[in-house]
Design an enzyme around this catalytic site. Sequence first.
Site, PDB file in Angstrom:
ATOM      1  N   SER A 288       0.825  -1.198   0.000  1.00  0.00           N
ATOM      2  CA  SER A 288       0.000   0.000   0.000  1.00  0.00           C
ATOM      3  C   SER A 288       0.870   1.264   0.000  1.00  0.00           C
ATOM      4  CB  SER A 288      -0.957  -0.042   1.199  1.00  0.00           C
ATOM      5  OG  SER A 288      -2.002   0.886   1.058  1.00  0.00           O
TER       6      SER A 288
ATOM      7  N   ASP B  15      -9.642  -5.749  -3.938  1.00  0.00           N
ATOM      8  CA  ASP B  15      -9.081  -4.651  -3.149  1.00  0.00           C
ATOM      9  C   ASP B  15     -10.079  -3.492  -3.141  1.00  0.00           C
ATOM     10  OD1 ASP B  15      -7.604  -2.344  -2.304  1.00  0.00           O
ATOM     11  OD2 ASP B  15      -5.744  -3.351  -2.850  1.00  0.00           O
TER      12      ASP B  15
ATOM     13  N   HIS C  93      -7.419  -5.958   0.174  1.00  0.00           N
ATOM     14  CA  HIS C  93      -6.248  -5.083   0.302  1.00  0.00           C
ATOM     15  C   HIS C  93      -5.326  -5.578   1.411  1.00  0.00           C
ATOM     16  CE1 HIS C  93      -3.951  -1.417  -0.189  1.00  0.00           C
ATOM     17  NE2 HIS C  93      -4.048  -1.169   1.103  1.00  0.00           N
TER      18      HIS C  93
END
Length: 273
Positions: A95, A224, A253
Amino acid sequence: MPYITTTDGVDIYYTEQGSGQPIIFSHGWPLNSDAWALELKVFADAGYRAIAHDRRGHGRSGKTYTENDMDHYAKDLSELVEALDLHDVIVVGHSTGGGEVVRYAARYGNGRVAKVVTVGAVPPLMLKTEDNPEGAPIEVFDGLREGVLGDRSQFFKELAVPFFGGNRDGSDASQGLYDEFWREGMEMNGAAAYDCITAFSETDQTEDLRALEVPVFLAYGDDDQIVPIDAASKKAVGLVKNGTLKVYPDAPHGIHGAFQKELDKDILDFIAQ
């Protein structure tokens, strides 16, 4: 606990296990290095020197009021690598951490970085613009900012559910997983939590991706709900010189469960090539 102090005076916490070729894990927002606890053991057991750090403002690192941006995140990582005198480094970023390792490798990694791995990463750009219509609108990120300035504790409890796909049929995300997300999120200071939203959403890393000379493995869950894949890894793989994209069916995610096991195996295979 081990720390380094950056040239601008911020204490950066890190932890490591094992010996061998170094592999550094950079966490996502709002987490810290504890998010990589399983990987530290898995990769140390596989013969690597596994290292993870808390980004400035996060976890046990210095609670910074300013400089919570991608430039400083990458520079901090560079200073950690230099302080530990690491070479032939594998960098892995999830991320926001994916943005951190991409900028680090592009600007500081020449001669030190061997390979780059990103997971659900934010580059090249999360924000929707005229040139990036696949991105998320600014209102999404304004909502996150409102969350961290309001009832932050409840906000993180609620955010954990879509982060790990707990709102999907058949999800095996546990209450313990949500509780750990909340705990790590609450260890950030307010300024870092707020400013990091701008860092991960509005930093255009197109040129960082183009600058990468080493092999890049891009991993993404096709469910995600946090980072839009069409604005991120699907674009990123076309910008890097030597990239491989793998999309994991039904994966969220957040890294956990079967997704985590398959991902860790794929990363080990990739860095062994």
